[in-house]
Motif scaffolding. Structure first.
Motif, PDB file in Angstrom:
ATOM      1  N   THR A 281       0.872  -1.048   0.229  1.00 49.90           N
ATOM      2  CA  THR A 281      -0.027   0.012  -0.052  1.00 49.90           C
ATOM      3  C   THR A 281       0.834   1.013  -0.046  1.00 49.90           C
ATOM      4  N   TYR A 282       1.953   1.173   0.765  1.00 49.87           N
ATOM      5  CA  TYR A 282       3.034   2.211   0.841  1.00 49.87           C
ATOM      6  C   TYR A 282       3.182   2.612  -0.671  1.00 49.87           C
ATOM      7  N   ILE A 283       3.749   1.511  -1.327  1.00 47.43           N
ATOM      8  CA  ILE A 283       4.339   1.758  -2.680  1.00 47.43           C
ATOM      9  C   ILE A 283       2.925   2.181  -3.743  1.00 47.43           C
ATOM     10  N   ALA A 284       1.848   1.754  -3.519  1.00 44.29           N
ATOM     11  CA  ALA A 284       0.809   1.993  -4.287  1.00 44.29           C
ATOM     12  C   ALA A 284       0.440   3.448  -4.202  1.00 44.29           C
ATOM     13  N   LEU A 285       0.536   4.051  -2.803  1.00 44.66           N
ATOM     14  CA  LEU A 285       0.473   5.429  -2.828  1.00 44.66           C
ATOM     15  C   LEU A 285       1.549   6.204  -3.039  1.00 44.66           C
TER      16      LEU A 285
END
Lengths: 389, 236
Positions: A281-285
């Motif tokens: 999720t960190y990467i997706a954000l």
């Protein structure tokens, strides 16, 4: 800054696991400071006592004198030149004459070292003033270790036998004029201190000395035939012992630190496994992989910062207390042959504390970074699905 | 209408054991600004893979995917992170909220990455929460929210940075009917008012009822691409 903020939130959110990690790490932190403080305290005390009681600001040795070779004592003596005698009279130097002898306490024979010292000297802390002549008998001073060894106390008579300059045996009874307490075993164990002039007469060595101890004001170096030995030279053995003690201690607290760091490493490995979706999720954000590695690495550093804060909370009063009341050593430790006080007062310098903080933070950061590197190689879609192996 | 997403001859293969699995094969599609489109099909048809490639979370094996002028295959990690951060919003089936952050902090996260000034950030977060009707839950933790509320936070987090494209992977799969419609209403409203392009991966008929274009996938191929008249509209 963002990484630090996130790391704080994440590890505070981890609750009891975080507490266990920081508790173990803070214990290691406090023990490292305490142990180094004790060694530093001992170091300072040992150096101070050795300087005050034995070596002064340095010593002038007879060229053949070797303190570790008793046989050298026989020939290691020379008369004082006028220049040296003048320095003695000015109080810059105090002569010591040394000879081998035998003592006969309670009928037993025991090898001893006789040391002649000027009763009026002010350079060493040895209570030489007690050696003033009394009732025609030669007064002698011994240390408390020696007193225990030969079971003598103040006022007792002790028979000693020696050979003078020409090899002639002679003997007489000295009276124990005082027993002094001192942490420096090299001026205590097996040694009997006599008035310098008395020993000179006994050895038939008028005006001679084996070595001279320099006082605060002595600025000269060698004074023919005497060879100047500096404080650093004379303290070299003590420094070596302390270094080896530090090395041994480093192994113990290194192990303690490794256990604490292992807990952080383990937590980080588990954390990366459990928080795969969060990483995805960190990467997706919009975070890069290395930014996420940064968050997990900083989390390890934050463990160490919290550990230091916790350590300061209970460690500061504890360390202050130990510095105030000292650490009593067991009686056997006085027989170790090195300068150890009955009670060591740890010294916690700012340098020691700062170095320990840097060590703990750096080590925690490294062990957090090692497992976190894996994030840099992962596929974010796998992370979002929770498929990291 | 100008395309903001162009897909040409896209093929995606994954290594499986010693062989390969083809997840997408020879896909050609284009999407314009303000679309409200869904990829539908059974599990394994390639819906999520297609969304992931459009979202620059994955790269094509063959072919070209261009999103807002950026060729996905040629972006560096840093460039694709920047594209996601500034122009793309993601909504996941399981919401993927950060459990240790409050609702406010979850929504604020993307703006922190953009290094938006604090006052501006605060206003944007509160606006987003108002949009999804969760202003009163700003200080709650995700564990204290219902499923519908959790997904609304995820929408607020995705839309707070006003992305050009929102990618929603099965956004209603974990929600009951009432919450699903609530969520879809919110997204349709966003699409209408902000002209945000929405791309869904779904096999939920409730979602399909809102879509204006449905692309059916089967075994990694597009089998049908049809414009729809939505049965449900924002606010209806």
């Amino acid at each position: 800054m963002l990484a630090i903020k996130l790391a704080f939130k994440n590890i505070i959110g981890a609750g009891f696991r975080t507490f266990l990690n920081i508790a173990v790490l803070s214990f290691a932190f406090v023990v490292i400071i305490w142990h180094n403080g004790v060694i530093d305290g001992w170091n300072k005390q040992a150096r101070r006592d050795t300087i005050e009681w034995e070596i002064g600001r340095g010593q002038l040795w007879h060229p053949t004198f070797d303190p570790l070779d008793f046989l050298s004592y026989q020939d290691a003596h020379a008369p004082l030149s006028e220049t040296v005698q003048a320095l003695v009279e000015e109080g810059q130097l105090t002569p010591i004459l040394i000879a081998q002898a035998s003592a006969f306490p309670q009928g037993r024979m025991q090898g001893v070292i006789l040391k002649g010292i000027d009763p009026g000297q002010k350079i060493l802390k040895i209570p030489s003033g007690l050696l003033e002549a009394r009732n025609g008998q030669i007064p002698a001073l011994i240390g408390s270790r020696m007193a225990d060894d030969i079971r003598m106390k103040e006022g007792d008579q002790l028979l000693i036998r020696w050979r003078d300059k020409n090899g002639t045996f002679d003997a007489l009874e000295v009276i124990i004029a005082g027993v002094f307490d001192c942490n420096v075993p090299t001026i205590d164990g097996g040694q009997i201190w006599l008035p310098l002039e008395s020993l000179r007469q006994m050895l038939n060595m008028p005006g001679e000395a084996t070595l001279l101890v320099a006082g605060e004001n002595y600025t000269g170096g060698d004074a023919e035939p005497w060879v100047f030995r500096s404080q650093d030279y004379l303290l070299a053995d003590l420094d070596l012992i302390i270094q080896s003690k530090k090395g041994g201690g480093a192994i113990i607290y290194g192990l303690l630190l490794v256990i604490a760091l292992l807990a952080i490493f383990d937590t980080q490995v588990l954390s990366i496994f459990r928080r795969q979706k969060e990483i995805g999720t960190y990467i997706a954000l919009g975070m890069t992989r290395w930014q996420v590695v940064g968050i997990f690495t900083v989390e390890g550093s934050v463990y160490s910062i919290l550990a230091i804060l916790l350590g300061a909370l209970y460690g500061a009063p504890l360390l202050w207390y130990t510095a105030k009341v000292g650490w009593a050593l067991p009686a056997a430790s006085t027989d170790m042959g090195i300068s150890i006080a009955e009670r060591i007062y740890p010294v916690y310098g700012a340098g020691l504390i700062a170095a320990t903080i840097v060590l703990v933070v750096l080590a925690s950061t490294i062990v957090s970074f090692l497992p976190a590197r894996k994030i840099a190689r992962l596929n974010p879609t796998d992370a979002l699905k929770g498929k990291i192996q | 209408m100008e395309s903001i997403i162009q897909i040409e001859k896209l093929t995606k293969r994954f290594p499986v054991g010693t062989g390969e699995f083809t997840a997408l094969k020879d896909i050609n599609l284009a999407f314009g600004k303000g679309e409200f489109t869904g990829f539908v099909g059974p599990s394994g048809s390639g819906k999520t893979t297609l969304l992931n490639i459009i979202g620059s979370l994955d790269t094509p094996t063959e072919g070209e995917v261009t999103v807002l002028g950026h060729s996905i295959a040629h972006l560096t990690h840093r460039q694709s992170a920047k594209l996601r951060n500034q122009h793309l919003g993601f909504i996941f089936q399981t919401y993927n909220l950060f459990p240790v952050y409050t609702v406010y902090e979850n929504v604020e996260f993307a703006l922190l990455l953009q290094q938006m000034p604090a006052a501006e950030r605060r206003k944007a977060v509160l606006d987003a929460l108002e949009w999804v009707g969760l202003t009163d839950k700003a200080h709650s933790r995700p564990a204290q929210l219902s499923g519908g509320e959790g997904q609304r936070v995820a929408i607020a987090r995705a839309m707070v940075k006003r992305p050009a494209i929102m990618l929603a992977d099965e956004p209603t799969a974990n929600l009951d009917s009432k919450n699903s419609h609530h969520i879809l209403q919110t997204m349709a409203q966003l699409n209408k008012e902000l002209k945000t392009t929405f791309l869904f991966a779904t096999h939920d008929e409730k979602v399909m009822a809102y879509l204006r274009r449905i692309i059916s996938l089967e075994d990694g191929r597009v089998v049908k691409d049809e414009a729809m008249t939505p049965q449900r509209q924002p606010g209806v």
